[in-house]
Write a protein that holds these residues in place. Sequence first.
Motif, mmCIF file in Angstrom:
data_model
loop_
_atom_site.group_PDB
_atom_site.id
_atom_site.type_symbol
_atom_site.label_atom_id
_atom_site.label_comp_id
_atom_site.label_asym_id
_atom_site.label_seq_id
_atom_site.Cartn_x
_atom_site.Cartn_y
_atom_site.Cartn_z
ATOM 1 N N LEU A 21 1.038 -1.378 -0.129
ATOM 2 C CA LEU A 21 0.370 -0.086 -0.142
ATOM 3 C C LEU A 21 0.594 0.959 -0.268
ATOM 4 O O LEU A 21 0.521 1.979 -0.781
ATOM 5 N N ALA A 22 2.161 1.260 0.557
ATOM 6 C CA ALA A 22 3.433 2.848 0.737
ATOM 7 C C ALA A 22 3.839 2.396 -0.336
ATOM 8 O O ALA A 22 3.818 3.750 -0.770
ATOM 9 N N TRP A 23 3.853 1.591 -1.137
ATOM 10 C CA TRP A 23 4.461 1.247 -2.368
ATOM 11 C C TRP A 23 3.733 2.253 -3.411
ATOM 12 O O TRP A 23 4.221 2.635 -4.596
ATOM 13 N N VAL A 24 2.538 2.222 -3.218
ATOM 14 C CA VAL A 24 1.912 1.946 -4.243
ATOM 15 C C VAL A 24 0.989 4.014 -4.342
ATOM 16 O O VAL A 24 1.071 4.288 -5.323
ATOM 17 N N LEU A 25 1.110 4.029 -3.318
ATOM 18 C CA LEU A 25 0.488 5.295 -2.899
ATOM 19 C C LEU A 25 1.580 6.582 -1.815
ATOM 20 O O LEU A 25 1.660 7.044 -2.005
ATOM 21 N N GLY A 26 2.297 5.734 -3.086
ATOM 22 C CA GLY A 26 3.826 6.150 -2.665
ATOM 23 C C GLY A 26 3.842 8.067 -3.774
ATOM 24 O O GLY A 26 3.724 7.497 -4.396
ATOM 25 N N ASN A 27 5.095 8.963 -3.304
ATOM 26 C CA ASN A 27 4.442 9.344 -4.225
ATOM 27 C C ASN A 27 5.634 10.120 -5.201
ATOM 28 O O ASN A 27 6.544 9.674 -4.517
ATOM 29 N N ARG A 28 5.532 9.634 -6.186
ATOM 30 C CA ARG A 28 6.492 9.204 -6.942
ATOM 31 C C ARG A 28 6.834 10.436 -7.871
ATOM 32 O O ARG A 28 6.190 10.785 -9.157
ATOM 33 N N SER A 29 7.781 11.242 -7.821
ATOM 34 C CA SER A 29 8.290 11.986 -8.449
ATOM 35 C C SER A 29 10.143 12.372 -9.780
ATOM 36 O O SER A 29 10.803 11.334 -8.536
ATOM 37 N N ILE A 30 9.767 12.282 -10.919
ATOM 38 C CA ILE A 30 10.704 12.478 -11.108
ATOM 39 C C ILE A 30 11.534 13.488 -10.461
ATOM 40 O O ILE A 30 11.520 14.767 -10.528
ATOM 41 N N SER A 31 12.367 13.036 -10.251
ATOM 42 C CA SER A 31 13.713 14.213 -9.632
ATOM 43 C C SER A 31 13.875 14.826 -10.246
ATOM 44 O O SER A 31 14.904 14.967 -11.956
ATOM 45 N N GLY A 32 14.358 16.342 -9.830
ATOM 46 C CA GLY A 32 14.657 17.704 -10.726
ATOM 47 C C GLY A 32 16.673 17.271 -10.246
ATOM 48 O O GLY A 32 17.064 16.451 -9.791
ATOM 49 N N ARG A 33 16.964 18.667 -11.058
ATOM 50 C CA ARG A 33 18.237 18.713 -11.095
ATOM 51 C C ARG A 33 18.657 19.251 -9.549
ATOM 52 O O ARG A 33 19.722 18.964 -9.033
ATOM 53 N N SER A 34 17.827 20.559 -8.864
ATOM 54 C CA SER A 34 17.835 20.347 -7.447
ATOM 55 C C SER A 34 18.010 19.641 -6.664
ATOM 56 O O SER A 34 18.767 19.676 -5.919
ATOM 57 N N LYS A 35 16.687 18.559 -6.777
ATOM 58 C CA LYS A 35 16.829 18.098 -6.482
ATOM 59 C C LYS A 35 17.960 16.700 -6.007
ATOM 60 O O LYS A 35 17.721 15.751 -4.294
ATOM 61 N N SER A 36 18.585 16.423 -7.316
ATOM 62 C CA SER A 36 19.845 15.435 -7.159
ATOM 63 C C SER A 36 21.045 16.257 -6.861
ATOM 64 O O SER A 36 22.021 14.869 -6.852
ATOM 65 N N SER A 37 21.141 17.174 -6.409
ATOM 66 C CA SER A 37 22.274 17.879 -6.394
ATOM 67 C C SER A 37 22.461 17.639 -4.637
ATOM 68 O O SER A 37 21.103 18.046 -3.660
ATOM 69 N N PRO A 38 24.058 18.112 -4.323
ATOM 70 C CA PRO A 38 23.589 17.401 -3.175
ATOM 71 C C PRO A 38 24.229 19.281 -2.625
ATOM 72 O O PRO A 38 24.111 20.193 -2.620
ATOM 73 N N PHE A 39 23.399 19.089 -0.873
ATOM 74 C CA PHE A 39 23.255 20.072 -0.014
ATOM 75 C C PHE A 39 24.533 20.850 0.859
ATOM 76 O O PHE A 39 25.105 20.199 0.954
ATOM 77 N N GLU A 40 25.156 22.063 0.471
ATOM 78 C CA GLU A 40 25.864 22.539 0.763
ATOM 79 C C GLU A 40 25.294 23.085 2.115
ATOM 80 O O GLU A 40 26.769 24.193 1.704
ATOM 81 N N CYS A 41 24.830 23.499 2.599
ATOM 82 C CA CYS A 41 24.531 24.415 3.591
ATOM 83 C C CYS A 41 24.621 25.774 2.731
ATOM 84 O O CYS A 41 25.345 26.585 3.560
ATOM 85 N N GLY A 42 24.390 25.846 2.111
ATOM 86 C CA GLY A 42 23.747 26.820 1.673
ATOM 87 C C GLY A 42 24.687 27.908 0.938
ATOM 88 O O GLY A 42 24.441 28.512 -0.765
ATOM 89 N N PHE A 43 25.702 27.350 0.394
ATOM 90 C CA PHE A 43 26.533 27.817 -0.543
ATOM 91 C C PHE A 43 25.778 26.608 -2.161
ATOM 92 O O PHE A 43 25.551 25.530 -1.925
ATOM 93 N N ASP A 44 26.374 27.284 -3.273
ATOM 94 C CA ASP A 44 26.073 26.977 -4.392
ATOM 95 C C ASP A 44 26.826 25.676 -4.883
ATOM 96 O O ASP A 44 28.599 25.848 -5.327
#
Length: 117
Positions: A21-44
């Motif tokens: 049920l969780a797999w079927v109802l889960g939010n499946r969105s295609i990750s964009g460029r901003s989602k796949s980039s590492p988070f660098e504490c506010g630095f680009d």
Amino acid sequence: MLSVSLMIFISLFLGVILLTLAWVLGNRSISGRSKSSPFECGFDPKDSARVPFSMRFFLLAILFLIFDVEVVLLFPSVLSLEMGISMWNLMASFLFLIILLLGLFHEWNQGSLTWVS
């Protein structure tokens, strides 16, 4: 024995149903460029990795850590005051505080505590 195996079967069946049920109802969105980039504490993360870092902020953070550890080291001496005052514990605590105060005055004279130069 039958009730234990029945409970195991029911719990496994319920777990599989919930996972499906969780797999079927889960939010499946295609990750964009901003989602796949590492988070660098506010630095680009596309910029240079050699960004100038404020040495005053670093020294102030180190001083905070030192005086934070000081509180942890002085806590047992405060707790020992409830049991009775030992001359050795009192002298060791005062010596420790004097060393820390001398270090604080030295950092103050060096200008490490002034935030704006």
